[in-house]
Design a protein around this motif. Structure first.
Motif, PDB file in Angstrom:
ATOM      1  N   MET A   1       0.849  -1.180   0.000  1.00  0.00           N
ATOM      2  CA  MET A   1       0.000   0.000   0.000  1.00  0.00           C
ATOM      3  C   MET A   1       0.893   1.241   0.000  1.00  0.00           C
ATOM      4  SD  MET A   1      -3.191   0.522   2.420  1.00  0.00           S
ATOM      5  CE  MET A   1      -3.715   2.094   2.931  1.00  0.00           C
ATOM      6  N   SER A   2       0.639   2.149  -0.899  1.00  0.00           N
ATOM      7  CA  SER A   2       1.473   3.348  -1.007  1.00  0.00           C
ATOM      8  C   SER A   2       0.941   4.478  -0.128  1.00  0.00           C
ATOM      9  CB  SER A   2       1.548   3.802  -2.465  1.00  0.00           C
ATOM     10  OG  SER A   2       0.277   4.155  -2.916  1.00  0.00           O
ATOM     11  N   ARG A   3       1.869   5.329   0.258  1.00  0.00           N
ATOM     12  CA  ARG A   3       1.500   6.493   1.061  1.00  0.00           C
ATOM     13  C   ARG A   3       0.825   7.530   0.178  1.00  0.00           C
ATOM     14  NH1 ARG A   3       7.277   7.819   3.416  1.00  0.00           N
ATOM     15  NH2 ARG A   3       7.220   8.788   1.398  1.00  0.00           N
ATOM     16  N   PRO A   4      -0.057   8.332   0.758  1.00  0.00           N
ATOM     17  CA  PRO A   4      -0.655   9.410  -0.034  1.00  0.00           C
ATOM     18  C   PRO A   4       0.414  10.449  -0.386  1.00  0.00           C
ATOM     19  CG  PRO A   4      -1.387   9.533   2.256  1.00  0.00           C
ATOM     20  CD  PRO A   4      -0.588   8.271   2.117  1.00  0.00           C
ATOM     21  N   VAL A   5       0.269  11.048  -1.530  1.00  0.00           N
ATOM     22  CA  VAL A   5       1.211  12.064  -1.984  1.00  0.00           C
ATOM     23  C   VAL A   5       0.992  13.341  -1.167  1.00  0.00           C
ATOM     24  CG1 VAL A   5       1.866  13.499  -3.955  1.00  0.00           C
ATOM     25  CG2 VAL A   5       1.287  11.100  -4.294  1.00  0.00           C
ATOM     26  N   GLU A   6       2.085  13.906  -0.681  1.00  0.00           N
ATOM     27  CA  GLU A   6       2.001  15.138   0.096  1.00  0.00           C
ATOM     28  C   GLU A   6       2.042  16.335  -0.844  1.00  0.00           C
ATOM     29  OE1 GLU A   6       4.643  15.623   3.438  1.00  0.00           O
ATOM     30  OE2 GLU A   6       4.834  13.450   3.614  1.00  0.00           O
ATOM     31  N   VAL A   7       1.120  17.266  -0.627  1.00  0.00           N
ATOM     32  CA  VAL A   7       1.078  18.489  -1.429  1.00  0.00           C
ATOM     33  C   VAL A   7       0.976  19.693  -0.510  1.00  0.00           C
ATOM     34  CG1 VAL A   7       0.017  17.357  -3.421  1.00  0.00           C
ATOM     35  CG2 VAL A   7      -1.441  18.422  -1.716  1.00  0.00           C
ATOM     36  N   ILE A   8       1.233  20.849  -1.070  1.00  0.00           N
ATOM     37  CA  ILE A   8       1.100  22.109  -0.350  1.00  0.00           C
ATOM     38  C   ILE A   8      -0.226  22.736  -0.779  1.00  0.00           C
ATOM     39  CG2 ILE A   8       2.072  24.430  -0.091  1.00  0.00           C
ATOM     40  CD1 ILE A   8       4.818  23.146  -0.587  1.00  0.00           C
ATOM     41  N   THR A   9      -1.013  23.161   0.181  1.00  0.00           N
ATOM     42  CA  THR A   9      -2.301  23.771  -0.153  1.00  0.00           C
ATOM     43  C   THR A   9      -2.082  25.176  -0.722  1.00  0.00           C
ATOM     44  OG1 THR A   9      -2.625  24.824   2.003  1.00  0.00           O
ATOM     45  CG2 THR A   9      -3.420  22.535   1.755  1.00  0.00           C
ATOM     46  N   LYS A  10      -3.099  25.678  -1.353  1.00  0.00           N
ATOM     47  CA  LYS A  10      -3.043  27.027  -1.911  1.00  0.00           C
ATOM     48  C   LYS A  10      -2.768  28.049  -0.797  1.00  0.00           C
ATOM     49  CE  LYS A  10      -5.687  30.293  -4.686  1.00  0.00           C
ATOM     50  NZ  LYS A  10      -6.946  30.579  -5.375  1.00  0.00           N
ATOM     51  N   GLU A  11      -3.404  27.849   0.344  1.00  0.00           N
ATOM     52  CA  GLU A  11      -3.226  28.760   1.474  1.00  0.00           C
ATOM     53  C   GLU A  11      -1.790  28.716   1.998  1.00  0.00           C
ATOM     54  OE1 GLU A  11      -5.741  26.478   1.246  1.00  0.00           O
ATOM     55  OE2 GLU A  11      -7.304  27.922   0.702  1.00  0.00           O
ATOM     56  N   GLU A  12      -1.211  27.518   2.089  1.00  0.00           N
ATOM     57  CA  GLU A  12       0.167  27.378   2.546  1.00  0.00           C
ATOM     58  C   GLU A  12       1.130  28.034   1.548  1.00  0.00           C
ATOM     59  OE1 GLU A  12      -0.328  23.162   4.992  1.00  0.00           O
ATOM     60  OE2 GLU A  12       0.135  23.131   2.837  1.00  0.00           O
ATOM     61  N   PHE A  13       0.872  27.821   0.271  1.00  0.00           N
ATOM     62  CA  PHE A  13       1.702  28.420  -0.775  1.00  0.00           C
ATOM     63  C   PHE A  13       1.665  29.946  -0.668  1.00  0.00           C
ATOM     64  CE2 PHE A  13       2.398  30.251  -4.948  1.00  0.00           C
ATOM     65  CZ  PHE A  13       3.532  29.588  -5.380  1.00  0.00           C
ATOM     66  N   GLU A  14       0.462  30.503  -0.535  1.00  0.00           N
ATOM     67  CA  GLU A  14       0.320  31.955  -0.437  1.00  0.00           C
ATOM     68  C   GLU A  14       0.988  32.504   0.822  1.00  0.00           C
ATOM     69  OE1 GLU A  14      -3.898  32.567  -0.885  1.00  0.00           O
ATOM     70  OE2 GLU A  14      -3.802  32.207  -3.058  1.00  0.00           O
ATOM     71  N   ALA A  15       0.898  31.760   1.920  1.00  0.00           N
ATOM     72  CA  ALA A  15       1.547  32.196   3.160  1.00  0.00           C
ATOM     73  C   ALA A  15       3.065  32.225   2.985  1.00  0.00           C
ATOM     74  CB  ALA A  15       1.161  31.277   4.318  1.00  0.00           C
ATOM     75  N   MET A  16       3.595  31.220   2.315  1.00  0.00           N
ATOM     76  CA  MET A  16       5.040  31.187   2.056  1.00  0.00           C
ATOM     77  C   MET A  16       5.457  32.348   1.161  1.00  0.00           C
ATOM     78  SD  MET A  16       5.717  27.105   1.504  1.00  0.00           S
ATOM     79  CE  MET A  16       7.378  27.338   0.884  1.00  0.00           C
ATOM     80  N   ALA A  17       4.670  32.612   0.139  1.00  0.00           N
ATOM     81  CA  ALA A  17       4.985  33.705  -0.781  1.00  0.00           C
ATOM     82  C   ALA A  17       4.977  35.045  -0.051  1.00  0.00           C
ATOM     83  CB  ALA A  17       3.995  33.710  -1.943  1.00  0.00           C
TER      84      ALA A  17
ATOM     85  N   ALA B   1       6.690  31.722   7.517  1.00  0.00           N
ATOM     86  CA  ALA B   1       5.231  31.794   7.402  1.00  0.00           C
ATOM     87  C   ALA B   1       4.538  31.106   8.581  1.00  0.00           C
ATOM     88  CB  ALA B   1       4.779  31.156   6.092  1.00  0.00           C
ATOM     89  N   CYS B   2       5.346  30.589   9.521  1.00  0.00           N
ATOM     90  CA  CYS B   2       4.825  29.895  10.700  1.00  0.00           C
ATOM     91  C   CYS B   2       3.972  28.681  10.329  1.00  0.00           C
ATOM     92  CB  CYS B   2       4.041  30.850  11.603  1.00  0.00           C
ATOM     93  SG  CYS B   2       5.030  32.208  12.223  1.00  0.00           S
ATOM     94  N   LEU B   3       4.370  27.994   9.281  1.00  0.00           N
ATOM     95  CA  LEU B   3       3.656  26.787   8.863  1.00  0.00           C
ATOM     96  C   LEU B   3       4.273  25.586   9.558  1.00  0.00           C
ATOM     97  CD1 LEU B   3       3.364  27.429   5.020  1.00  0.00           C
ATOM     98  CD2 LEU B   3       1.613  27.797   6.771  1.00  0.00           C
ATOM     99  N   ASP B   4       3.434  24.724  10.052  1.00  0.00           N
ATOM    100  CA  ASP B   4       3.908  23.528  10.736  1.00  0.00           C
ATOM    101  C   ASP B   4       3.909  22.344   9.761  1.00  0.00           C
ATOM    102  OD1 ASP B   4       4.853  22.047  12.866  1.00  0.00           O
ATOM    103  OD2 ASP B   4       2.834  21.491  13.543  1.00  0.00           O
ATOM    104  N   ILE B   5       4.603  22.543   8.638  1.00  0.00           N
ATOM    105  CA  ILE B   5       4.701  21.501   7.612  1.00  0.00           C
ATOM    106  C   ILE B   5       6.145  21.413   7.133  1.00  0.00           C
ATOM    107  CG2 ILE B   5       2.320  21.715   6.783  1.00  0.00           C
ATOM    108  CD1 ILE B   5       3.468  23.394   4.426  1.00  0.00           C
ATOM    109  N   ARG B   6       6.505  20.253   6.620  1.00  0.00           N
ATOM    110  CA  ARG B   6       7.813  20.106   5.976  1.00  0.00           C
ATOM    111  C   ARG B   6       7.652  20.506   4.518  1.00  0.00           C
ATOM    112  NH1 ARG B   6       9.490  14.716   5.558  1.00  0.00           N
ATOM    113  NH2 ARG B   6      11.358  15.522   4.606  1.00  0.00           N
ATOM    114  N   VAL B   7       8.504  21.387   4.075  1.00  0.00           N
ATOM    115  CA  VAL B   7       8.465  21.808   2.671  1.00  0.00           C
ATOM    116  C   VAL B   7       9.795  21.467   2.034  1.00  0.00           C
ATOM    117  CG1 VAL B   7       8.208  23.744   1.083  1.00  0.00           C
ATOM    118  CG2 VAL B   7       6.859  23.679   3.169  1.00  0.00           C
TER     119      VAL B   7
END
Length: 156
Positions: free
Chosen positions: A1-17, A134-140
């Motif tokens: 079984m494969s892991r789901p693909v991790e993506v960045i949401t539009k909101e996370e992208f905009e916060a980073m920008a 951007a204070c995001l609690d995600i790995r980018v």
């Protein structure tokens, strides 16, 4: 079984920008936008030369040719650039031109402070730093942006 693909949401992208700041903010934002809107691999991005993005007439190409020397599997490929990716490339070219970073055909498109070719690790640091600011609690990481691009294309 494969892991789901991790993506960045539009909101996370905009916060980073929005969180992009400092003396290299334009370059860093262009890197973020280019990867997210082209699906380039980080090694391909780092391997791009001025001649890969500028035509003989000096204008930015609308289709990016990834040379086999920098492409995975040594397979040349072509990437059509949408308007956001095109604007990011134009920004990178202007930065190189305005900062005397070198406009020779074999000059790197993205250069660091010491005028050397940007590395995969530097791109990773730039993206991670943007997420942190951007204070995001995600790995980018660069490949996550590639997944984000592919997911967006499949949904359209």
């Amino acid at each position: 079984m494969s892991r789901p693909v991790e993506v960045i949401t539009k909101e996370e992208f905009e916060a980073m920008a929005k969180a992009t700041s400092g003396p290299f903010a334009e370059r860093d934002l262009a890197i973020l936008v280019l990867i997210a809107n082209s699906g380039l691999r980080v090694s391909e991005l780092c391997g791009l030369d001025i001649s890969d993005v500028l035509g003989a007439d000096g204008r930015v190409k609308t289709v990016l040719k990834v040379r086999k020397e920098i492409a995975k599997g040594k397979r040349e490929r072509f990437i059509p650039l949408n308007s956001k990716a095109l604007d990011a490339v134009k920004t990178l070219v202007e930065l190189a031109r305005n900062n005397d970073l070198g406009m020779a055909s074999d000059s790197p498109l993205i250069q660091g402070r010491k005028r050397g070719r940007f590395t995969r690790q530097q791109v990773h640091r730039v993206l991670s730093g943007m997420a942190k600011k951007a204070c995001l609690d995600i790995r980018v990481y660069p490949h996550k942006l590639r997944h984000t691009f592919a997911t967006k294309v499949l949904r359209e």
